[in-house]
Design a protein around this motif. Structure first.
Motif, PDB file in Angstrom:
ATOM      1  N   GLN A  15     -17.384   5.957  14.889  1.00  0.00           N
ATOM      2  CA  GLN A  15     -18.566   5.357  15.535  1.00  0.00           C
ATOM      3  C   GLN A  15     -18.982   6.039  16.839  1.00  0.00           C
ATOM      4  O   GLN A  15     -20.175   6.285  17.054  1.00  0.00           O
ATOM      5  N   PRO A  16     -18.046   6.391  17.717  1.00  0.00           N
ATOM      6  CA  PRO A  16     -18.486   7.021  18.976  1.00  0.00           C
ATOM      7  C   PRO A  16     -19.111   8.401  18.791  1.00  0.00           C
ATOM      8  O   PRO A  16     -19.718   8.928  19.723  1.00  0.00           O
ATOM      9  N   PHE A  17     -18.950   8.986  17.606  1.00  0.00           N
ATOM     10  CA  PHE A  17     -19.350  10.372  17.421  1.00  0.00           C
ATOM     11  C   PHE A  17     -20.713  10.528  16.750  1.00  0.00           C
ATOM     12  O   PHE A  17     -21.025  11.592  16.203  1.00  0.00           O
ATOM     13  N   SER A  18     -21.520   9.477  16.795  1.00  0.00           N
ATOM     14  CA  SER A  18     -22.855   9.578  16.188  1.00  0.00           C
ATOM     15  C   SER A  18     -23.695  10.706  16.795  1.00  0.00           C
ATOM     16  O   SER A  18     -24.448  11.362  16.062  1.00  0.00           O
ATOM     17  N   PRO A  19     -23.594  11.008  18.103  1.00  0.00           N
ATOM     18  CA  PRO A  19     -24.354  12.167  18.618  1.00  0.00           C
ATOM     19  C   PRO A  19     -23.947  13.479  17.950  1.00  0.00           C
ATOM     20  O   PRO A  19     -24.798  14.313  17.641  1.00  0.00           O
ATOM     21  N   LEU A  20     -22.638  13.670  17.731  1.00  0.00           N
ATOM     22  CA  LEU A  20     -22.184  14.902  17.079  1.00  0.00           C
ATOM     23  C   LEU A  20     -22.680  14.980  15.643  1.00  0.00           C
ATOM     24  O   LEU A  20     -23.031  16.063  15.149  1.00  0.00           O
ATOM     25  N   VAL A  21     -22.708  13.838  14.961  1.00  0.00           N
ATOM     26  CA  VAL A  21     -23.214  13.808  13.593  1.00  0.00           C
ATOM     27  C   VAL A  21     -24.691  14.194  13.571  1.00  0.00           C
ATOM     28  O   VAL A  21     -25.132  15.012  12.752  1.00  0.00           O
ATOM     29  N   ALA A  22     -25.476  13.597  14.483  1.00  0.00           N
ATOM     30  CA  ALA A  22     -26.910  13.899  14.541  1.00  0.00           C
ATOM     31  C   ALA A  22     -27.145  15.374  14.827  1.00  0.00           C
ATOM     32  O   ALA A  22     -27.946  16.032  14.152  1.00  0.00           O
ATOM     33  N   ILE A  23     -26.432  15.919  15.798  1.00  0.00           N
ATOM     34  CA  ILE A  23     -26.620  17.316  16.179  1.00  0.00           C
ATOM     35  C   ILE A  23     -26.169  18.254  15.062  1.00  0.00           C
ATOM     36  O   ILE A  23     -26.875  19.207  14.695  1.00  0.00           O
ATOM     37  N   GLY A  24     -25.001  17.974  14.507  1.00  0.00           N
ATOM     38  CA  GLY A  24     -24.467  18.840  13.465  1.00  0.00           C
ATOM     39  C   GLY A  24     -25.378  18.929  12.255  1.00  0.00           C
ATOM     40  O   GLY A  24     -25.692  20.024  11.767  1.00  0.00           O
ATOM     41  N   LEU A  25     -25.833  17.784  11.759  1.00  0.00           N
ATOM     42  CA  LEU A  25     -26.722  17.781  10.597  1.00  0.00           C
ATOM     43  C   LEU A  25     -28.063  18.438  10.922  1.00  0.00           C
ATOM     44  O   LEU A  25     -28.626  19.171  10.101  1.00  0.00           O
ATOM     45  N   ALA A  26     -28.568  18.174  12.135  1.00  0.00           N
ATOM     46  CA  ALA A  26     -29.874  18.721  12.519  1.00  0.00           C
ATOM     47  C   ALA A  26     -29.836  20.242  12.688  1.00  0.00           C
ATOM     48  O   ALA A  26     -30.855  20.909  12.500  1.00  0.00           O
ATOM     49  N   VAL A  27     -28.677  20.799  13.024  1.00  0.00           N
ATOM     50  CA  VAL A  27     -28.543  22.256  13.136  1.00  0.00           C
ATOM     51  C   VAL A  27     -28.406  22.902  11.757  1.00  0.00           C
ATOM     52  O   VAL A  27     -29.037  23.930  11.467  1.00  0.00           O
ATOM     53  N   VAL A  28     -27.615  22.302  10.899  1.00  0.00           N
ATOM     54  CA  VAL A  28     -27.251  22.927   9.624  1.00  0.00           C
ATOM     55  C   VAL A  28     -28.319  22.749   8.548  1.00  0.00           C
ATOM     56  O   VAL A  28     -28.610  23.683   7.772  1.00  0.00           O
ATOM     57  N   LEU A  29     -28.919  21.571   8.464  1.00  0.00           N
ATOM     58  CA  LEU A  29     -29.803  21.268   7.335  1.00  0.00           C
ATOM     59  C   LEU A  29     -31.076  22.135   7.270  1.00  0.00           C
ATOM     60  O   LEU A  29     -31.468  22.545   6.169  1.00  0.00           O
ATOM     61  N   PRO A  30     -31.776  22.426   8.385  1.00  0.00           N
ATOM     62  CA  PRO A  30     -33.002  23.234   8.257  1.00  0.00           C
ATOM     63  C   PRO A  30     -32.792  24.590   7.580  1.00  0.00           C
ATOM     64  O   PRO A  30     -33.534  24.920   6.641  1.00  0.00           O
ATOM     65  N   PRO A  31     -31.797  25.403   7.982  1.00  0.00           N
ATOM     66  CA  PRO A  31     -31.627  26.666   7.245  1.00  0.00           C
ATOM     67  C   PRO A  31     -31.195  26.465   5.796  1.00  0.00           C
ATOM     68  O   PRO A  31     -31.599  27.236   4.913  1.00  0.00           O
ATOM     69  N   VAL A  32     -30.395  25.430   5.540  1.00  0.00           N
ATOM     70  CA  VAL A  32     -29.980  25.165   4.156  1.00  0.00           C
ATOM     71  C   VAL A  32     -31.187  24.826   3.294  1.00  0.00           C
ATOM     72  O   VAL A  32     -31.369  25.368   2.183  1.00  0.00           O
ATOM     73  N   LEU A  33     -32.038  23.927   3.772  1.00  0.00           N
ATOM     74  CA  LEU A  33     -33.213  23.529   2.992  1.00  0.00           C
ATOM     75  C   LEU A  33     -34.251  24.646   2.924  1.00  0.00           C
ATOM     76  O   LEU A  33     -34.962  24.776   1.924  1.00  0.00           O
ATOM     77  N   ALA A  34     -34.345  25.463   3.973  1.00  0.00           N
ATOM     78  CA  ALA A  34     -35.282  26.594   3.935  1.00  0.00           C
ATOM     79  C   ALA A  34     -34.861  27.602   2.874  1.00  0.00           C
ATOM     80  O   ALA A  34     -35.696  28.138   2.132  1.00  0.00           O
ATOM     81  N   LEU A  35     -33.558  27.836   2.775  1.00  0.00           N
ATOM     82  CA  LEU A  35     -33.061  28.734   1.732  1.00  0.00           C
ATOM     83  C   LEU A  35     -33.282  28.133   0.348  1.00  0.00           C
ATOM     84  O   LEU A  35     -33.661  28.832  -0.601  1.00  0.00           O
TER      85      LEU A  35
END
Length: 571
Positions: free
Chosen positions: A467-487
Motif C-alpha cells: 500500500q505505501p508504494f502506490s507512487p512507485l507503482v504509478a511511476i513504474g507503469l507510466a514509464v514502461v507502458l508508453p514504449p511498450v504500447l508504441a512498439l
C-alpha cells in the motif's frame, strides 16, 4: 462570455446565405478576441512573446510562492518523523525534476501549453480531455488549500470568520485573472522581492539565534514517536509531496511565452527554462523542509504548538513575535500570507480556467469564454474550503498524486523514449484537429492503467504490505507502458495526417516555430503558421480554435489514405 465561435458552411449566392455567413464571422470574431488576450487554447505566436527569458522565468517562479509547501512539509514530518519526511522530499524532488524537464523544454521550444503537448504525446485529440480534468482538479484542490491558509491569516489578523475568509480569498482573485498573462506577469514581478524577504527572515533568525533547534529538528520522531526510518514511511511521505507533480503544467502556462531560442540568447534561454521549469521543485522542496523545521520548533518551544504547527500563518507569526513587537509581527504574518496566496491563486485560477475551457470546447464544439470557467473553478474551490479540506490534507493529496503522476510521467516517457529513442512518435509536436487521431492508445491507455492500478494499491486492494508504494507503482507503469504500447501499435495512432495542406515551412532556420502570418477565413483574424491548417471545403486556411468549434466538420481535413501514410518517424 457566452459568445460561440461557430463555423461557416459553403457560401451560397443568396442574400440569406451571405447574411448568415456574416453573422458567423462577427460572432466568431468576438469569441476570438477574448482568446487573443493570452492565446487561450492556442499556440503562442512569436509576435506576442515579447518578454525576455528572465522575465518569463521570474513570472513563472512567482507562481510557486504558495505556502502549501510549508503545510505539506509539516504534515508529513508530524506523521512520519523528520528522517522519513526528508527522504520523501528528496524522492519527490528527483522524480519531478526528471519528469518535468522534457515537458518544460517542449513548452518553451514550441510555445504550447501542456494540454497541446499531451495531445501529440500519445493521447490524441480527444484523449487528452481526461488529463485536462486531472489538471483542473489539481488547480481547484490547491486553490482551496491556499485559500484556506489565507482565511486562517485573515482570521488571526483581522478576526474575519473562516467562512467569510474563504469567500474573500476566492472573490479577490477573480478580477486579477480576467486579463491573462499581461497582468499576471506584472503582479508576479512586483510582489516577489517582498515575499522573499518575509519568507526567509524567520528561518534565518532561528538558525542564528536558536542553533539547538537544528538538533531537535533532526531527532524529531513524529507525533506518535515512531518515526524510525522505513521505506514504507518514506514512500508515504513522497506520495503526499508528489501530488504537486502537476505544478509543471502551471509553470508551462508561463514558459510557453518564452522567446525563440537563438545563438545569441541560448545560454539565457536554457537557464530560464531549467530554473522555471523543472527547477521549481528545488524551491518547493526547500519550502517543505523549512515548513517542517518551523513546525518542529513550534511543537518543542511554544505552548499548544502541536495544534498549530502545520498552519503556516502560525509558523511565521510565532517567529516574527520573537523578533518584533506583537502588532508588527501580526501585520507581517498576515501580509506574507495574503501576498503568497494571491501570487499562487491567480495562477491556479488562470490555469484551471484554461483546462476546463479546453475540455469543454473540444467536447461540445462550443467556446463559452474562459471567464465562465474561471467562475466554475473558483466555485468548486470555495465549496472545498467550506467543507474544511485542510483537515484531510494527506489523504486528499496522496490519492490525487496517483492521477497526476500517471499523466505527467506518461507524457515525459513518450517524449523521451517514443520520440527520441524509438522514433515511433513524431519529434515535432502536433495539436491541431484533423492532424491527430481522436484517441491514441499509447498514452491514453498507459495513463488509465497506471492510474487505475496505483489507486487500487493506494486503497489497499493488493494488501497493506504494498500500500505505501502506490507512487512507485504509478511511476513504474507510466514509464514502461508508453514504449511498450508504441512498439505494439508501431506508432500508427499518432498522426492521422502528415500534411496539413499548407505549402509553407512550419519552422525557421533555427528550428523555432515560423512567424509567417496567415488569415483564418472563418474568424478573419491573423495567426502565425503553426496555428493554421488548410480548410477542407474552401481554398483557404483555418485556425486551430475555429477547427475545434467546427460542429459540421466542414473545415476538418480528411484522413490521409493508408497507403500514403507512413509510420511516423523521428523528424
Amino acid at each position: 462570455m457566452s459568445d460561440q465561435l461557430t463555423t461557416t458552411q459553403d457560401q451560397g449566392d443568396s442574400p440569406e446565405d451571405h447574411e448568415h455567413h456574416e453573422h458567423h464571422v462577427l460572432v466568431g470574431a468576438e469569441a476570438t478576441k477574448e482568446t487573443l488576450e493570452d492565446y487561450t487554447l492556442r499556440f503562442a505566436p512569436r509576435h506576442y512573446r515579447r518578454w525576455s527569458p528572465g522575465v518569463v522565468a521570474i513570472s513563472a517562479l512567482g507562481g510557486i510562492a504558495y505556502l502549501a509547501d510549508f503545510a505539506i512539509g509539516a504534515n508529513i514530518g508530524i506523521s512520519y518523523g523528520t528522517t522519513n519526511a526528508l527522504w520523501g522530499i528528496a524522492v519527490f524532488a528527483v522524480v519531478i525534476f526528471l519528469t518535468s524537464f522534457p515537458l518544460a523544454f517542449y513548452a518553451a521550444r514550441y510555445n504550447l501549453d501542456l494540454d497541446l503537448i499531451t495531445r501529440g504525446s500519445g493521447f490524441g485529440y480527444y484523449g487528452s480531455v481526461v488529463t485536462n480534468v486531472i489538471f483542473a482538479t489539481f488547480t481547484f484542490i490547491f486553490f482551496a488549500l491556499e485559500g484556506s491558509i489565507m482565511a486562517q491569516g485573515l482570521y488571526l489578523g483581522l478576526g474575519v470568520p473562516l467562512w467569510a475568509g474563504y469567500a474573500v480569498s476566492t472573490i479577490i482573485i477573480f478580477p486579477l485573472v480576467i486579463y491573462g498573462m499581461k497582468v499576471l506577469s506584472k503582479l508576479q514581478l512586483w510582489t516577489t522581492p517582498l515575499w522573499l524577504i518575509l519568507m526567509v527572515l524567520p528561518f534565518g533568525y532561528l538558525l542564528i539565534s536558536h542553533p539547538d533547534s537544528i538538533d531537535a529538528f533532526f531527532s524529531y520522531q513524529g507525533e506518535n514517536g515512531n518515526g524510525a526510518t522505513s521505506l514504507g514511511s518514506i514512500m508515504l511521505a513522497a506520495g503526499v509531496c508528489l501530488s504537486l507533480i502537476a505544478q509543471i503544467a502551471e509553470q508551462i502556462d508561463y514558459l510557453r511565452f518564452m522567446p525563440p531560442r537563438t545563438a545569441d540568447n541560448k545560454r539565457r534561454w536554457w537557464t530560464a527554462v531549467v530554473l522555471a521549469g523543472p527547477g521549481w521543485v528545488i524551491f518547493g522542496a526547500a519550502k517543505q523542509v523549512i515548513g517542517l523545521f518551523l513546525a518542529v520548533y513550534l511543537i518543542a518551544n511554544v505552548a499548544g504548538g502541536a495544534a498549530i504547527a502545520n498552519q503556516p500563518v502560525h509558523q511565521f507569526l510565532e517567529i516574527y513575535s520573537d523578533i518584533l513587537p506583537a502588532p508588527v509581527a501580526l501585520a507581517l504574518a498576515v501580509i506574507l500570507v495574503v501576498i503568497s496566496q494571491i501570487k499562487i491563486n491567480v495562477t491556479n485560477a488562470y490555469s484551471g480556467s484554461l483546462a476546463w475551457t479546453n475540455s469543454f470546447t473540444r467536447v461540445t464544439k462550443r467556446y463559452p469564454g474562459r471567464v465562465v470557467f474561471l467562475g466554475v473553478n473558483l466555485l468548486i474551490a470555495l465549496i472545498l474550503m467550506e467543507a474544511n479540506m485542510f483537515d484531510f490534507l494527506n489523504t486528499i493529496l496522496g490519492f490525487y498524486a496517483n492521477c497526476g503522476m500517471s499523466w505527467i510521467v506518461v507524457v515525459a516517457s513518450d517524449i523521451v523514449f517514443n520520440k527520441y529513442v524509438l522514433g515511433l512518435s513524431p519529434k515535432k509536436p502536433e495539436f491541431r484537429r484533423g492532424m491527430l487521431y481522436a484517441i491514441n492508445p499509447v498514452g491514453f491507455g498507459s495513463m488509465l492503467i497506471s492510474a487505475g492500478v496505483s489507486i487500487a494499491v493506494f486503497f489497499g486492494v493488493f494488501g497493506p504490505a504494498i500500500q505505501p508504494f502506490s507512487p512507485l507503482v504509478a511511476i513504474g507503469l507510466a514509464v514502461v507502458l508508453p514504449p511498450v504500447l508504441a512498439l505494439a501499435t508501431k506508432g500508427r495512432y499518432y498522426l492521422r495526417r502528415t500534411d496539413d495542406g499548407i505549402d509553407m515551412p512550419m519552422y525557421d532556420e533555427d528550428g523555432n516555430p515560423s512567424d509567417e502570418i496567415l488569415v483564418c477565413h472563418v474568424c478573419r483574424q491573423e495567426f502565425e503558421r503553426p496555428d493554421m491548417v488548410a480548410c477542407q471545403t474552401h481554398d483557404s486556411v483555418v485556425c486551430s480554435l475555429c477547427l475545434s468549434t467546427d460542429k459540421l466538420k466542414d473545415h476538418v481535413l480528411p484522413a490521409q489514405p493508408k497507403a500514403a501514410e507512413p509510420v511516423p518517424a523521428a523528424s
